[in-house]
Design a protein around this motif. Structure first.
Motif, mmCIF file in Angstrom:
data_model
loop_
_atom_site.group_PDB
_atom_site.id
_atom_site.type_symbol
_atom_site.label_atom_id
_atom_site.label_comp_id
_atom_site.label_asym_id
_atom_site.label_seq_id
_atom_site.Cartn_x
_atom_site.Cartn_y
_atom_site.Cartn_z
ATOM 1 N N ARG A 174 35.339 48.860 36.176
ATOM 2 C CA ARG A 174 36.166 48.188 37.184
ATOM 3 C C ARG A 174 35.991 46.678 37.148
ATOM 4 N N ASP A 175 34.850 46.237 36.654
ATOM 5 C CA ASP A 175 34.501 44.809 36.720
ATOM 6 C C ASP A 175 34.790 44.066 35.428
ATOM 7 N N LYS A 176 35.431 44.726 34.448
ATOM 8 C CA LYS A 176 35.719 44.078 33.171
ATOM 9 C C LYS A 176 37.175 44.293 32.814
ATOM 10 N N GLY A 177 37.724 43.282 32.138
ATOM 11 C CA GLY A 177 39.053 43.438 31.574
ATOM 12 C C GLY A 177 38.920 44.147 30.235
ATOM 13 N N ALA A 178 39.895 43.991 29.375
ATOM 14 C CA ALA A 178 39.910 44.648 28.072
ATOM 15 C C ALA A 178 38.644 44.332 27.276
ATOM 16 N N MET B 146 41.500 46.994 44.012
ATOM 17 C CA MET B 146 41.699 45.568 43.746
ATOM 18 C C MET B 146 41.140 44.741 44.903
ATOM 19 N N SER B 147 41.307 45.213 46.133
ATOM 20 C CA SER B 147 40.796 44.477 47.285
ATOM 21 C C SER B 147 39.344 44.834 47.600
ATOM 22 N N ASN B 148 38.930 46.044 47.243
ATOM 23 C CA ASN B 148 37.558 46.481 47.457
ATOM 24 C C ASN B 148 37.100 47.259 46.216
ATOM 25 N N PRO B 149 36.440 46.587 45.269
ATOM 26 C CA PRO B 149 36.069 47.216 43.996
ATOM 27 C C PRO B 149 35.151 48.432 44.122
ATOM 28 N N LYS B 150 34.518 48.632 45.257
ATOM 29 C CA LYS B 150 33.607 49.766 45.432
ATOM 30 C C LYS B 150 34.324 51.028 45.913
ATOM 31 N N MET B 151 35.610 50.916 46.267
ATOM 32 C CA MET B 151 36.367 52.073 46.756
ATOM 33 C C MET B 151 36.530 53.108 45.646
ATOM 34 N N PRO B 152 36.460 54.389 45.994
ATOM 35 C CA PRO B 152 36.736 55.420 44.992
ATOM 36 C C PRO B 152 38.186 55.331 44.510
ATOM 37 N N ILE B 153 38.410 55.725 43.268
ATOM 38 C CA ILE B 153 39.759 55.791 42.720
ATOM 39 C C ILE B 153 39.949 57.183 42.120
ATOM 40 N N LEU C 7 39.640 48.362 33.700
ATOM 41 C CA LEU C 7 40.640 48.252 34.758
ATOM 42 C C LEU C 7 40.802 46.884 35.405
ATOM 43 N N GLU C 8 39.908 45.962 35.202
ATOM 44 C CA GLU C 8 39.849 44.746 36.020
ATOM 45 C C GLU C 8 41.195 44.054 36.223
ATOM 46 N N ASP C 9 41.980 43.905 35.184
ATOM 47 C CA ASP C 9 43.221 43.148 35.299
ATOM 48 C C ASP C 9 44.452 44.013 35.540
#
Length: 137
Positions: free
Chosen positions: A39-43, A102-109, A68-70
């Protein structure tokens, strides 16, 4: 019930709620695939949002990295060939939407996944660069 998508048979399909920092592990007999969501990195360094890695010492172990970051959504446009199971090719398709992450990176997806098979086999061939070429025959 039998489900087909094009010339693929659906082996398994579902959704998994993914908590931050926890990989998802799928096991088919002796095959194990770990899905790691970044979640914290782009490609990755090659600009890919999806990277499939095989364990060089044990071809029954694979990793699927999703970056997923971007993105607010990430999906496979075609199934990813990842191996063979019960004499047929095994492929992985997925879809993720993570607007709240995107607004809360710790939320489950939610990871929506489909494991697909068809009457071909996948051949893994090492290349001179040390990477593995994947062909379906």
């Amino acid at each position: 019930m039998e489900i087909k998508v094009g010339d693929y048979n659906v082996l398994e399909s579902g959704s998994v709620v993914c908590m931050d920092g926890y990989p998802i592990v799928f096991t088919f007999g002796k095959l194990t695939y770990k899905v790691i969501i970044h979640r914290d990195k782009g490609a990755d360094e090659l600009g890919k949002n999806v990277v499939f890695l095989m364990n060089a010492k044990d071809m029954n172990i694979g990793e699927i990295h999703l970056y997923l970051e971007d993105s607010v959504a990430l999906a496979s446009s075609t199934p990813y060939k990842v191996g063979n199971y019960n004499g047929k090719s095994l492929s992985f398709a997925f879809h993720i939407e993570h607007f709240t992450a995107m607004s809360n990176p710790k939320m489950p997806i939610a990871l929506n996944y489909t494991w697909l098979q068809r009457d071909t086999t996948v051949i893994f061939e090492p290349t001179e660069s040390g990477k593995v070429k994947i062909e379906e025959k």
